[in-house]
Design a protein around this motif. Structure first.
Motif, PDB file in Angstrom:
ATOM      1  N   ASN A 287       0.815  -1.211   0.000  1.00 28.52           N
ATOM      2  CA  ASN A 287       0.000   0.000   0.000  1.00 28.52           C
ATOM      3  C   ASN A 287       0.852   1.267   0.000  1.00 28.52           C
ATOM      4  O   ASN A 287       1.788   1.401   0.774  1.00 28.52           O
ATOM      5  N   ILE A 288       0.517   2.178  -0.936  1.00 27.26           N
ATOM      6  CA  ILE A 288       1.147   3.499  -0.980  1.00 27.26           C
ATOM      7  C   ILE A 288       0.044   4.523  -0.763  1.00 27.26           C
ATOM      8  O   ILE A 288      -0.722   4.825  -1.692  1.00 27.26           O
ATOM      9  N   PRO A 289      -0.104   5.024   0.440  1.00 27.68           N
ATOM     10  CA  PRO A 289      -1.216   5.942   0.726  1.00 27.68           C
ATOM     11  C   PRO A 289      -1.100   7.230  -0.073  1.00 27.68           C
ATOM     12  O   PRO A 289      -0.006   7.762  -0.268  1.00 27.68           O
ATOM     13  N   ALA A 290      -2.238   7.705  -0.557  1.00 27.95           N
ATOM     14  CA  ALA A 290      -2.262   8.951  -1.319  1.00 27.95           C
ATOM     15  C   ALA A 290      -2.194  10.141  -0.368  1.00 27.95           C
ATOM     16  O   ALA A 290      -2.730  10.102   0.744  1.00 27.95           O
ATOM     17  N   GLY A 291      -1.534  11.195  -0.813  1.00 29.00           N
ATOM     18  CA  GLY A 291      -1.448  12.411  -0.008  1.00 29.00           C
ATOM     19  C   GLY A 291      -0.193  12.466   0.834  1.00 29.00           C
ATOM     20  O   GLY A 291       0.578  11.510   0.942  1.00 29.00           O
ATOM     21  N   LEU A 292      -0.004  13.629   1.440  1.00 30.94           N
ATOM     22  CA  LEU A 292       1.165  13.873   2.275  1.00 30.94           C
ATOM     23  C   LEU A 292       0.850  13.610   3.734  1.00 30.94           C
ATOM     24  O   LEU A 292      -0.318  13.682   4.159  1.00 30.94           O
ATOM     25  N   VAL A 293       1.873  13.315   4.497  1.00 29.77           N
ATOM     26  CA  VAL A 293       1.695  13.071   5.927  1.00 29.77           C
ATOM     27  C   VAL A 293       1.907  14.367   6.685  1.00 29.77           C
ATOM     28  O   VAL A 293       2.668  15.245   6.253  1.00 29.77           O
ATOM     29  N   PRO A 294       1.242  14.548   7.817  1.00 36.22           N
ATOM     30  CA  PRO A 294       1.441  15.775   8.608  1.00 36.22           C
ATOM     31  C   PRO A 294       2.804  15.764   9.289  1.00 36.22           C
ATOM     32  O   PRO A 294       3.406  14.701   9.499  1.00 36.22           O
ATOM     33  N   PRO A 295       3.315  16.929   9.645  1.00 37.70           N
ATOM     34  CA  PRO A 295       4.614  16.977  10.339  1.00 37.70           C
ATOM     35  C   PRO A 295       4.529  16.330  11.715  1.00 37.70           C
ATOM     36  O   PRO A 295       3.493  16.397  12.390  1.00 37.70           O
ATOM     37  N   VAL A 296       5.621  15.697  12.117  1.00 40.50           N
ATOM     38  CA  VAL A 296       5.697  15.001  13.403  1.00 40.50           C
ATOM     39  C   VAL A 296       6.976  15.443  14.101  1.00 40.50           C
ATOM     40  O   VAL A 296       8.045  15.480  13.478  1.00 40.50           O
ATOM     41  N   ALA A 297       6.881  15.767  15.368  1.00 40.64           N
ATOM     42  CA  ALA A 297       8.058  16.169  16.140  1.00 40.64           C
ATOM     43  C   ALA A 297       8.974  14.975  16.364  1.00 40.64           C
ATOM     44  O   ALA A 297       8.502  13.844  16.546  1.00 40.64           O
ATOM     45  N   PRO A 298      10.275  15.167  16.339  1.00 40.86           N
ATOM     46  CA  PRO A 298      11.196  14.049  16.569  1.00 40.86           C
ATOM     47  C   PRO A 298      11.140  13.573  18.016  1.00 40.86           C
ATOM     48  O   PRO A 298      10.765  14.317  18.925  1.00 40.86           O
ATOM     49  N   ASN A 299      11.515  12.324  18.204  1.00 37.56           N
ATOM     50  CA  ASN A 299      11.573  11.736  19.541  1.00 37.56           C
ATOM     51  C   ASN A 299      12.926  12.071  20.167  1.00 37.56           C
ATOM     52  O   ASN A 299      13.940  11.445  19.851  1.00 37.56           O
ATOM     53  N   THR A 300      12.951  13.073  21.026  1.00 37.83           N
ATOM     54  CA  THR A 300      14.220  13.531  21.616  1.00 37.83           C
ATOM     55  C   THR A 300      14.857  12.478  22.518  1.00 37.83           C
ATOM     56  O   THR A 300      16.062  12.551  22.788  1.00 37.83           O
ATOM     57  N   GLN A 301      14.060  11.498  22.968  1.00 40.69           N
ATOM     58  CA  GLN A 301      14.636  10.458  23.811  1.00 40.69           C
ATOM     59  C   GLN A 301      15.596   9.559  23.040  1.00 40.69           C
ATOM     60  O   GLN A 301      16.420   8.868  23.637  1.00 40.69           O
ATOM     61  N   LEU A 302      15.492   9.581  21.718  1.00 37.55           N
ATOM     62  CA  LEU A 302      16.383   8.771  20.895  1.00 37.55           C
ATOM     63  C   LEU A 302      17.695   9.478  20.571  1.00 37.55           C
ATOM     64  O   LEU A 302      18.599   8.865  19.996  1.00 37.55           O
ATOM     65  N   PHE A 303      17.804  10.758  20.900  1.00 37.43           N
ATOM     66  CA  PHE A 303      18.990  11.525  20.513  1.00 37.43           C
ATOM     67  C   PHE A 303      20.273  10.897  21.041  1.00 37.43           C
ATOM     68  O   PHE A 303      21.279  10.817  20.329  1.00 37.43           O
ATOM     69  N   SER A 304      20.247  10.468  22.284  1.00 39.37           N
ATOM     70  CA  SER A 304      21.464   9.918  22.888  1.00 39.37           C
ATOM     71  C   SER A 304      21.911   8.641  22.185  1.00 39.37           C
ATOM     72  O   SER A 304      23.110   8.347  22.111  1.00 39.37           O
ATOM     73  N   LYS A 305      20.968   7.865  21.646  1.00 32.96           N
ATOM     74  CA  LYS A 305      21.308   6.631  20.947  1.00 32.96           C
ATOM     75  C   LYS A 305      21.753   6.884  19.509  1.00 32.96           C
ATOM     76  O   LYS A 305      22.428   6.051  18.910  1.00 32.96           O
ATOM     77  N   LEU A 306      21.352   8.022  18.970  1.00 33.75           N
ATOM     78  CA  LEU A 306      21.581   8.287  17.553  1.00 33.75           C
ATOM     79  C   LEU A 306      22.698   9.281  17.282  1.00 33.75           C
ATOM     80  O   LEU A 306      23.068   9.477  16.125  1.00 33.75           O
ATOM     81  N   VAL A 307      23.224   9.934  18.323  1.00 33.69           N
ATOM     82  CA  VAL A 307      24.132  11.055  18.101  1.00 33.69           C
ATOM     83  C   VAL A 307      25.389  10.635  17.339  1.00 33.69           C
ATOM     84  O   VAL A 307      25.850  11.344  16.424  1.00 33.69           O
ATOM     85  N   GLY A 308      25.967   9.478  17.655  1.00 34.92           N
ATOM     86  CA  GLY A 308      27.174   9.041  16.962  1.00 34.92           C
ATOM     87  C   GLY A 308      26.918   8.741  15.495  1.00 34.92           C
ATOM     88  O   GLY A 308      27.650   9.192  14.604  1.00 34.92           O
TER      89      GLY A 308
END
Length: 721
Positions: A287-308
């Motif tokens: 499935n490829i949904p039609a239309g655009l998705v609304p903006p979503v705030a990033p999950n800041t709790q993941l920053f420490s795991k993703l910074v490197g």
């Protein structure tokens, strides 16, 4: 020791052998201009420190003109779009944009699989970042969007934080995909923050630490990683998730083990007509949904795991984009601002991450298509993004039954250019073995350790290789090319001959803490004189002489006491007085032999080359030690780009050691910044002045021949550090 003219002319040839004297007569060592040491050069050129520009004062200025300049600098579309030549460029940009969009569509769907995400998110990543780059980018020809290397780096992160299966039990695919989308979009925001921040502080030069062999070796290894990752879609296999070091090896072994389970496949029409998804369990896009998705705030709790991982992806993405951008800019005659490119790419990832895109860079294949089909500006990218928008809004459902194996084939075909870089091994073997070593280490580390650790190992290795190469530069003794004032390595130029009585030494690299000791050792070795042995033997002989004098004095004192005991008290007093006079005279002799550096240099400067008078017995010849066959040493410091404290100490010790063996030392060809650093480090003093520093090697050689250092009577002139 002094550098002024001596009170009487000295005959240079008197210090040389007959053969050397003939050589000097044959060669011409006069100058058509006055000899220039550093003092004369500064006076003649009116040297002064360059005025310092305080860039931060300009940054803090606040005015309407400054605000307008900043706006135009960071929003380049306001500069070039009003001047856009519609008649000349629009048709080419339109055709180029449509051509790129046709490539962007399947690549976006395919590279989303590499990132471990549903294919529709590849379409989102082909729209938002591309349009943002249209506003902020400065390259007219690169195609920003999904890219295989970036996608596989994102995939390694999403699969590690949201694995395919946990403890051999399948997890809910919908929940897994949602978790991976959140990880990828948060990663994109963090990558964008890194890139924008580095761009605003003008940190675009960081990419210079990624050399071309490193980037090509890394992208080749990444292409191999991508190829292996697509084998499961090509053969229709369900593989376990592997991450970390040696994950590529484990994946290949598992593919080989499960090959008998592979399935036949077909294209979209066959898949839809025959129901391959249901009859043969062939994976399709879905499935490829039609239309655009609304903006979503990033999950800041993941920053420490993703910074490197975010920093690594930010650097790699920028390195690929700026290298391609500069190639096209050079080809078409315009300039690419590396710092603004970093900001533009960062904003593309930052805003794209808010709209659930994964990190992007630019594609080599699409960029070449954009250029070859007539693209002239960023308008081509904007047109391609609008076409992708049309697909997202209206036509996405047409790709519902597209087999993932077809997308895998698209990916593999697009790897052709990067896999061709394997031929770099042959070309680098012929051109530069050090660059080949960087390429091989980068490739091997990336294959074995995965993309993030592989890049770290590659950068560290390339920097260490630079340090090692500066530690082992080419050292040479220079000779004069006949009938010129040019000096070259006598080992390489057969006609270059050493100047009799003068040694000229050169290093091909700057002297600093990592190679200062090697520089001193190479100098002493190339001069053909065991300097340290001569100094130690000289000190031993002088010490032995002092001990003999002391013993003789004690013996005479003992004899005097015995004679005094047989005479009266008055005689004893006279003898004691005589002994005191003898001791006093001996102390005075010792003081005469050890002249302080400051007093001695002042006498030398005032009285020409006359050294302080001490007993002749302190010379090498009087001590029975071999004498060097040269009276002057010239250090060609033209390769110096900076000096540190270790370099300063090494140079001072060279002056001290060679003066100990009766050889005067001069320096030549220092650049003005180096001279300033020597002054700031208090290198020049009473014993080493700017008169020891000459504008060129030929100036120093000519001066040394006109003013050969007389054999000194005193053993010490410069304090060793």
């Amino acid at each position: 020791m002094g550098l002024a003219d001596a009170s009487g002319p000295r005959d240079t040839q008197a210090l040389l052998s007959a053969t050397q004297a003939m050589e000097l007569r044959r060669r011409d060592y006069h100058m058509e201009r006055p000899l220039l040491n550093q003092e004369h050069l500064e006076e003649l050129g009116r040297w002064g420190s360059a005025p310092r520009t305080r860039q931060w004062q300009t940054w803090l200025q606040c005015s309407r003109a400054r605000a307008r300049a900043l706006l135009l600098q960071h929003l380049p579309v306001l500069v070039w779009l009003p001047r856009y030549p519609v008649r000349d460029w629009l048709v080419g940009d339109l055709l180029s944009g449509l051509s790129v969009a046709i490539m962007q569509l399947p690549q976006g769907l395919a590279y989303a699989l590499l990132a471990g995400l549903p294919p529709v998110f590849g379409l989102y990543s082909s729209f938002y970042p591309v349009f943002i780059y249209f506003l902020f980018g400065t390259s007219r020809h690169i195609s920003v969007g999904t890219f295989a290397v970036m996608s596989v780096m994102v995939g390694s992160v999403t699969e590690s934080l949201a694995p395919q299966a946990l403890n051999d039990s399948m997890i809910n695919e919908t929940a897994r995909d949602a978790a991976r989308v959140q990880v990828a979009s948060t990663l994109s925001v963090l990558v964008g923050l890194f890139q924008v921040g580095l761009g605003l502080i003008h940190f675009g030069f960081v990419v210079t630490y990624l050399s071309e062999p490193l980037v090509r070796g890394y992208t080749t290894a990444a292409a191999v990683q991508v190829f292996v990752s697509q084998l499961k879609y090509v053969f229709g296999l369900h593989l376990s998730s592997h991450s970390g070091p040696l994950s590529l090896i484990y994946t290949v072994l598992e593919v080989c083990r499960k090959l008998p389970q592979s399935k036949l496949i077909g294209a979209t029409g066959i898949s839809y007509g025959m129901g391959l998804k249901h009859r043969f369990e062939v994976d399709v896009v879905g499935n490829i949904p039609a239309g655009l998705v609304p903006p979503v705030a990033p999950n800041t709790q993941l920053f420490s795991k993703l910074v490197g991982s975010a920093f690594t992806i930010a650097v790699v993405g920028f390195a690929i984009a700026i290298s391609l951008g500069k190639i096209f800019a050079l080809r078409h005659g315009y300039r690419v601002d590396s710092n603004q490119e970093l900001v533009a790419l960062g904003l593309s990832n930052l805003i794209g991450g808010i709209f659930q895109c994964f990190p992007v860079s630019c594609s080599m294949s699409r960029s070449l298509v954009q250029e070859s089909t007539g693209g002239n500006s960023q308008v081509a990218g904007a047109i391609s993004s609008l076409f992708i928008l049309l697909i997202i809004v209206k036509l996405g459902e047409l790709f519902h039954d597209l087999p993932k194996a077809v997308l895998a084939a698209i990916i593999i075909v697009n790897l052709k250019g990067m896999l061709r870089q394997l031929s770099d091994v042959r070309s680098l073997w012929k051109a530069n073995r050090a660059d080949l070593l960087i390429w091989l280490v980068t490739f091997t580390a990336t294959i074995l350790l995965n993309l993030d650790l592989g890049l770290v190992v590659a950068v560290i290795f390339s920097l260490l290789l630079v340090v090692v190469r500066t530690q082992m530069p080419h050292y040479s003794v220079l000779g004069q090319v006949p009938d010129t004032d040019i000096y070259r390595d006598v080992a390489e130029y057969s006609e270059a001959k050493e100047v009799p009585g003068v040694k000229v030494f050169r290093s091909s690299a700057t002297v600093y803490f990592a190679n200062a000791e090697f520089y001193s050792d190479a100098l002493k070795q190339r001069c053909g004189v065991d300097v340290d042995f001569l100094i130690s033997q000289k000190k031993k002989l002088l010490k032995k002489r002092e001990q003999l004098k002391l013993k003789q004095l004690q013996k005479e004192e003992k004899l005097q006491k015995q004679a005094a005991s047989s005479k009266g008290a008055s005689v004893s007093i006279n003898v004691n007085t005589s002994l005191e006079d003898m001791r006093s005279n001996n102390v005075e002799d010792c003081k005469t032999m050890q002249v302080s550096p400051g007093d001695k240099m002042e006498d030398a400067t005032a009285n020409g080359q006359e050294d302080s008078k001490a007993p002749d017995g302190s010379t090498l010849k009087a001590l029975g030690l071999p004498q060097p066959d040269f009276h002057s040493l010239i250090l060609d410091l033209g390769a110096l780009s900076f000096v540190d404290t270790v370099c300063l100490k090494s140079l001072k010790n060279i002056f001290h050691d060679f003066r100990e063996i009766e050889v005067e030392v001069y320096m030549a060809a220092c650049q003005s910044p180096v001279v300033s650093q020597l002054e700031a480090g208090h290198f020049f003093d009473a014993s080493i002045t700017k008169k020891h520093l000459f504008a060129s090697v030929h100036d120093a050689v000519t001066f040394a021949l006109q003013h050969p250092r007389p054999v000194p009577d005193s053993p010490v002139s410069v304090t060793r550090l």
